[in-house]
Design a protein around this motif. Structure first.
Motif, short mmCIF file in Angstrom:
data_model
loop_
_atom_site.label_atom_id
_atom_site.label_comp_id
_atom_site.label_asym_id
_atom_site.label_seq_id
_atom_site.Cartn_x
_atom_site.Cartn_y
_atom_site.Cartn_z
N GLY A 249 -4.64 4.65 1.36
CA GLY A 249 -3.73 4.32 0.27
C GLY A 249 -3.92 5.25 -0.91
N VAL B 222 0.85 -1.19 0.00
CA VAL B 222 0.00 0.00 0.00
C VAL B 222 0.88 1.24 0.00
CG1 VAL B 222 -1.83 1.26 1.18
CG2 VAL B 222 -1.76 -1.25 1.31
N GLN B 223 0.66 2.13 -0.95
CA GLN B 223 1.35 3.42 -0.97
C GLN B 223 0.51 4.38 -0.14
OE1 GLN B 223 4.28 4.04 -2.47
NE2 GLN B 223 4.38 6.22 -2.00
N VAL B 224 0.89 4.57 1.11
CA VAL B 224 0.08 5.36 2.03
C VAL B 224 0.26 6.85 1.76
CG1 VAL B 224 -0.31 5.94 4.46
CG2 VAL B 224 0.10 3.56 3.79
#
Length: 429
Positions: A136, A120-122
């Motif tokens: 995300g 997940v690219q937070v």
């Protein structure tokens, strides 16, 4: 802004989520380093034992060299790295650090990477008393921690998530873009609007059967007893277990949301603010009335809000929006036991904090009994209770009016976030 703030008893999610954590949307997100100050009893300031409280802003060790956003929960803290990772430290009694319930207490103050979000690219994070959350880049919502009051939003009777878990009820929505407002968790007294409103809790005045001074020991004892009895009685609580649309604003565009301990604030794009929930201290900005979401009377157009235990803050435009040299101000109302309103006039209606009128404010955050604000110049002002250094001024003295945190001279602060009794700053590299 705090458009997803998971306090002890309620939760909201909206389109803008935490997009303005770095200054109410007034400045572009920038990377920096994290400082903390205030109460370190649970390690939320990030200072390892045997370090006590931090009376001035102090760097948080063990974090990545470049951080893009921070969030302060009641007694724990979160940070998002420039690489989109989440780091956590502070209280972990409910697993809100994402490292399991059995991590040694003497390690809580160590900032550690939250496992389970590797794919997940937070973009943003939020922290409450018992739950942590992350958004995300695809608009997905992830939560972890433990709550008997439905704050996780993972489904009926799901009270624990040891690792970050996706909120499937919102899977078909991009909560960064969709513009819809959802609520879940403990819904008593209209803090989530009309949903779940089959019961109404007694106010402290009704509980003790008479009218008393709201700052008296009798009132404070009554409030403490009410909280204790609520915790002990788990059977009949009005709980919304999964995210549900907030019907009162289903046809409106919501630009900001903030949840306090027992009350909620909703800012619509037309400048109207709705408040609902407990009003013991006037934190709804109105006299006693029905327990539902109702408009708050304001003389200025707000653009960001912050709700805490018993007081509320709203940043507003004091000149016409869009004109050259636009000026901003800060409205405050509610509980003022430690001068956390920064003013002395009538407490249950929004009024300007006059001593900040010369500053162009871009962000404000309300703690338990203190407040903090950020200016366009990257300066930080604090006021209210100074206990355990929560004002960052080098002492435990209360301050009735905003004071400049002068130990930050020469640095630019990008973001401020107040927990119950501690604060986090994101300082430009």
């Amino acid at each position: 802004m705090r458009s997803l703030l998971l306090p002890r008893r309620c939760a909201f999610a909206s389109r803008r989520f935490l997009s303005a954590l770095a200054g109410s949307g007034a400045r572009a997100p920038c990377a920096g380093v994290v400082y903390g100050f205030g109460d370190n009893s649970h390690g939320a300031v990030g200072q390892p034992p045997p370090a006590a409280h931090a009376y001035v802003p102090t760097p948080v060790p063990s974090l990545p060299p470049s951080v893009s956003a921070v969030a302060a929960g009641h007694y724990h803290s979160l940070a998002v790295s420039a690489a989109g990772e989440v780091w956590a430290w502070g209280r972990n009694d409910e697993g809100q650090l994402g490292r399991g319930l059995h991590s040694p207490r003497n390690t809580w103050s160590n900032a550690e990477l939250v496992r389970g979000l590797e794919n997940v690219q937070v973009q943003a994070v939020s922290a409450s008393g018992v739950v942590s959350a992350a958004i995300g880049s695809d608009g997905s919502l992830w939560v972890w921690g433990r709550s008997k009051r439905g704050q996780l939003g993972l489904g009926k009777d799901i009270v624990e998530a040891a690792v970050p878990s996706k909120v499937k009820a919102l899977a078909s929505y991009d909560i960064v873009k969709d513009g819809k407002l959802f609520g879940w968790g403990y819904s008593e007294n209209g803090r989530l609007g009309e949903m779940g409103q089959s019961t109404r809790a007694l106010s402290a005045e009704e509980y003790i059967g008479k009218t008393v001074d709201k700052y008296s020991s009798v009132m404070l004892e009554a409030v403490e007893k009410m909280v204790e009895e609520k915790i002990q009685s788990e059977d009949d609580m009005p709980i919304i277990w999964e995210p549900s649309l907030v019907h009162e604003v289903s046809r409106l565009e919501v630009s900001d949301v903030s949840c306090g301990l027992d009350h909620s604030l909703i800012l619509c794009s037309d400048g109207i603010v709705l408040s609902g929930g407990d009003n013991t201290y006037g934190q709804l900005g109105r006299k006693a009335g029905p327990p539902e979401l109702l408009p708050v009377g304001m003389s200025y157009r707000p653009f960001s809000m912050s709700a805490s235990v018993g007081h509320s803050l709203a940043l507003c435009y004091t000149t016409t929006e869009g004109t050259a040299g636009v000026e901003t101000g800060l409205l405050s109302w509610g509980w003022n036991c430690s001068s956390q309103l920064g003013r002395s006039s009538q407490e249950d209606i929004p009024a300007l904090v006059d001593s900040l009128s010369r500053e162009r404010l871009v962000s404000a955050s309300a703690g338990r009994v203190h407040s903090v604000a950020l200016t366009s110049k990257g300066e930080v002002w604090t006021w209210g209770s100074g206990r355990n250094g929560r004002l960052g001024l080098g002492s435990s003295i209360d301050e009735a009016a905003p004071c400049l945190v002068d130990t930050l001279e020469g640095v630019e602060v990008l973001q401020v976030a107040a927990g119950m009794d501690h604060n986090l700053l994101l300082v430009a590299e």
